[in-house]
Scaffold this motif. Structure first.
Motif, PDB file in Angstrom:
ATOM      1  N   MET B  47       0.848  -1.206   0.000  1.00  0.00           N
ATOM      2  CA  MET B  47       0.000   0.000   0.000  1.00  0.00           C
ATOM      3  C   MET B  47       0.881   1.252   0.000  1.00  0.00           C
ATOM      4  SD  MET B  47      -3.025  -1.160   0.067  1.00  0.00           S
ATOM      5  CE  MET B  47      -2.543  -2.729  -0.644  1.00  0.00           C
ATOM      6  N   THR B  56       0.306  -0.169  -8.423  1.00  0.00           N
ATOM      7  CA  THR B  56      -0.222  -1.030  -7.373  1.00  0.00           C
ATOM      8  C   THR B  56       0.159  -2.494  -7.546  1.00  0.00           C
ATOM      9  OG1 THR B  56      -2.267  -1.282  -8.627  1.00  0.00           O
ATOM     10  CG2 THR B  56      -2.210   0.429  -6.943  1.00  0.00           C
ATOM     11  N   THR B  58      -1.460  -4.506  -9.316  1.00  0.00           N
ATOM     12  CA  THR B  58      -2.702  -5.276  -9.396  1.00  0.00           C
ATOM     13  C   THR B  58      -3.387  -5.063 -10.746  1.00  0.00           C
ATOM     14  OG1 THR B  58      -3.918  -3.469  -8.340  1.00  0.00           O
ATOM     15  CG2 THR B  58      -3.161  -5.218  -6.919  1.00  0.00           C
ATOM     16  N   ASP B 106     -15.858   0.965 -10.702  1.00  0.00           N
ATOM     17  CA  ASP B 106     -15.657   2.020  -9.714  1.00  0.00           C
ATOM     18  C   ASP B 106     -14.677   1.569  -8.627  1.00  0.00           C
ATOM     19  OD1 ASP B 106     -16.368   4.580  -8.442  1.00  0.00           O
ATOM     20  OD2 ASP B 106     -17.169   3.276  -6.871  1.00  0.00           O
ATOM     21  N   VAL B 107     -14.924   0.382  -8.095  1.00  0.00           N
ATOM     22  CA  VAL B 107     -14.018  -0.161  -7.078  1.00  0.00           C
ATOM     23  C   VAL B 107     -12.605  -0.259  -7.640  1.00  0.00           C
ATOM     24  CG1 VAL B 107     -13.487  -2.189  -5.687  1.00  0.00           C
ATOM     25  CG2 VAL B 107     -15.855  -1.430  -5.931  1.00  0.00           C
ATOM     26  N   VAL B 109     -11.176   1.544  -9.916  1.00  0.00           N
ATOM     27  CA  VAL B 109     -10.509   2.851  -9.966  1.00  0.00           C
ATOM     28  C   VAL B 109     -10.066   3.265  -8.562  1.00  0.00           C
ATOM     29  CG1 VAL B 109     -10.786   5.295 -10.492  1.00  0.00           C
ATOM     30  CG2 VAL B 109     -11.726   3.590 -12.031  1.00  0.00           C
ATOM     31  N   ARG B 110     -10.926   3.025  -7.580  1.00  0.00           N
ATOM     32  CA  ARG B 110     -10.548   3.332  -6.202  1.00  0.00           C
ATOM     33  C   ARG B 110      -9.260   2.640  -5.807  1.00  0.00           C
ATOM     34  NH1 ARG B 110     -14.952   5.370  -3.024  1.00  0.00           N
ATOM     35  NH2 ARG B 110     -16.787   5.331  -4.327  1.00  0.00           N
ATOM     36  N   HIS B 111      -9.156   1.399  -6.217  1.00  0.00           N
ATOM     37  CA  HIS B 111      -7.975   0.622  -5.841  1.00  0.00           C
ATOM     38  C   HIS B 111      -6.770   0.951  -6.722  1.00  0.00           C
ATOM     39  CE1 HIS B 111      -9.213  -2.047  -2.570  1.00  0.00           C
ATOM     40  NE2 HIS B 111     -10.410  -2.034  -3.119  1.00  0.00           N
ATOM     41  N   ARG B 112      -6.954   1.847  -7.626  1.00  0.00           N
ATOM     42  CA  ARG B 112      -5.873   2.283  -8.510  1.00  0.00           C
ATOM     43  C   ARG B 112      -5.165   1.100  -9.177  1.00  0.00           C
ATOM     44  NH1 ARG B 112      -8.455   6.255  -7.286  1.00  0.00           N
ATOM     45  NH2 ARG B 112      -7.604   8.323  -6.835  1.00  0.00           N
TER      46      ARG B 112
END
Lengths: 323, 323
Positions: B47, B56, B58, B106-107, B109-112
């Motif tokens: 993180m 990230t 991911t 959306d999730v 994008v949040r998690h980049r």
DNA sequence: TTGAAAGCGCTAACAA
DNA sequence: TTGTTAGCGCTTTCAA
């Protein structure tokens, strides 16, 4: 976020509170902030949030394989529960390979995943133990590995096996053969025990030469069943502990021209669509895979949320269909 | 990390460099740092690393469903490629539901997440467009949605359909029926086109009443095939564009006592184990699912690593087995 | 109900 | 080959 705060005329923390509902914010302020978020197309950065809050909002689910519908049905249950509670899931294929599993667990710790739901292999203990030292929440699914203290969610294998066997006995079969997976494995042991209990309970002998075990997979089911068909007298019925073994077994029976259920009754665990074409001629038991996955994640998230109490073993009854 | 640095007598950045191999470090220093890492059981925090480095590590893979072996085989290929290059994958079930897909994106994008591999629905364009505005790398798999510029990896549906139809024609069939999915979809269109090309190329008419389309799924295949069997004269052969349609079609044929291939030849796409019991009596084409997944991620990671050039459409030939 | 200051653990940029 | 400084974007803590 800085831009949002500036444009809305509030501080960073107020924006944060609007996003996370973490504290009361005046309705007007809230509306203003939300409007700016929309206007600026702002999307919060979960990495930054995680870094400070020490919560990543991620889980990991480790399965033996994702090309088998039984496991992916578990995954669906797990995913639905996770999504409904705002968590995302890393789905990992272990191939039942402890080394691969260990590699994943390392990545999982790096990503500071909040919790792990795992279908362990028989050699998972060291890696899972390490995981617990890092204080990652843990739930075991379907299997249980010695030496690891955690909640466990699984179907009632033994009960299912008793039900299958009892059904064959009630239909008048006596020479019943058993085709199963590796007996050393937790579920294998469970299922063999259920078979034996049902047989002896009905006053039937378990012929050792009719108890066949081998690795999972259609090839194994095929070979074991061929062996059984070579005996004379042939068994009157077969119970099979796993869908993929059943697939091979049924092929062997087909090839030998054995009609089901006229020439031989077959009772089996039934968890994958590949068995659909045979289903009407079999007695089957289906494990509640979706519910197992769902409850596994539910329990995990409850623990993460602080649920206290000693680890529990949560056992689902299975669903039996007799033909 | 601070502890590691202190104990090894180096600065934070040196520890960072040892972990990431991001710059030359003296072998002795390196060994010392690694020893301390081992001693302290230190595991880097992804993180924190992501926050600063803006990577990230991911990816996300969005599939219509993970309970179908075709899609999960793609997932396996994707996962293997990702793992070999140090990336982790979020696997997401969209159920072909644009709303669910949008929620996931959306999730994501949040998690980049660094990149997304998606099997889009026909209405994915807005959500994917939004994704691209956030500069997330994107590869489309198996289908292609209008208005989105990205690399695409897929099998050669049209070619496969031509091969299947041509095989039936070569076997002497003329009245060939077509059972397919929704024609509006990209692949549906492709497959129907292939069928028509092969037929007209061989000088055979395509009877409109023998071209049946409907939603995916066994129920649809069953119903469409029943319709075909009610015609007289019956078609001499059927081509089917999808495994799950085939499953239903074969059940309808079984029930009607139609023997395959003696009474009717069947040629179909074949991507799930549920068709195994019939395989020997069918002419089949199998899409290289694993390779599609693998190449999808490979292309994505190459793009993330900076590969330039216009978006490409990468098309795999399919694998045909005639019986 | 709102805000200021500090810092989560790491790496980019620059310097030596 | 190694180190210093600043700061990634957010939330915690404390204060008003």
């Amino acid at each position: 976020m800085k831009d949002v705060a500036k444009r809305a005329g509030v501080s960073l923390i107020t924006v944060s509170r609007v996003i996370n509902r973490s504290s009361y914010v005046h309705a007007d302020t809230r509306a203003r902030v939300l409007a700016v978020i929309e206007e600026l197309q702002y999307v919060p950065n979960r990495m930054a949030s995680s870094l400070r809050s020490r919560q990543t909002g991620t889980l990991a689910l480790l399965l033996p394989t994702i090309t088998n519908a039984f496991w992916t049905t578990i995954a669906r249950g797990a995913e639905d529960e996770a999504e409904s509670r705002g968590y995302s899931v890393f789905l990992c294929n272990t191939d039942d390979d402890p080394a691969k599993e260990a590699r994943y667990l390392d990545v999982i710790v790096r990503h500071r995943v909040d919790g792990v739901v795992v279908v362990p292999t028989s050699e998972s203990a060291p890696a899972l133990c390490r995981l617990q030292r890092y204080e990652v929440a843990l739930v075991q699914l379907h299997r249980k590995v010695a030496g690891i203290e955690s909640d466990i969610v699984r179907g009632d294998s033994r009960g299912a096996m008793i039900a299958l066997t009892t059904h064959l006995l009630a239909a008048g079969c006596q020479r019943i053969a058993y085709v199963g997976g590796p007996p050393a494995m937790f579920m294998g042991h469970d299922r063999l025990t259920g078979f034996q209990e049902a047989m002896t309970g009905a006053g039937c002998a378990v012929c050792p030469e009719l108890v066949k075990t081998g690795p999972f997979g259609p090839e194994s089911g095929y070979a074991l069943t061929k062996d059984l068909l070579a005996r004379s007298p042939r068994p009157e019925a077969i119970v099979i502990t796993n869908s993929r073994l059943a697939l091979g077994a049924l092929r062997a029976l087909d090839e030998a021209g054995v009609r089901i259920p006229d020439d031989m009754a077959v009772a089996t665990f039934y968890d994958i669509p590949a068995l659909d074409p045979y289903a009407a001629r079999l007695t089957t038991v289906t494990q509640p895979a979706y519910e197992i996955g769902r409850l596994g994640v539910r329990r995990l998230l409850d623990r993460i949320a602080g649920a206290a109490g000693p680890p529990e073993e949560l056992i689902f009854p299975n669903h039996i269909v007799a033909h």
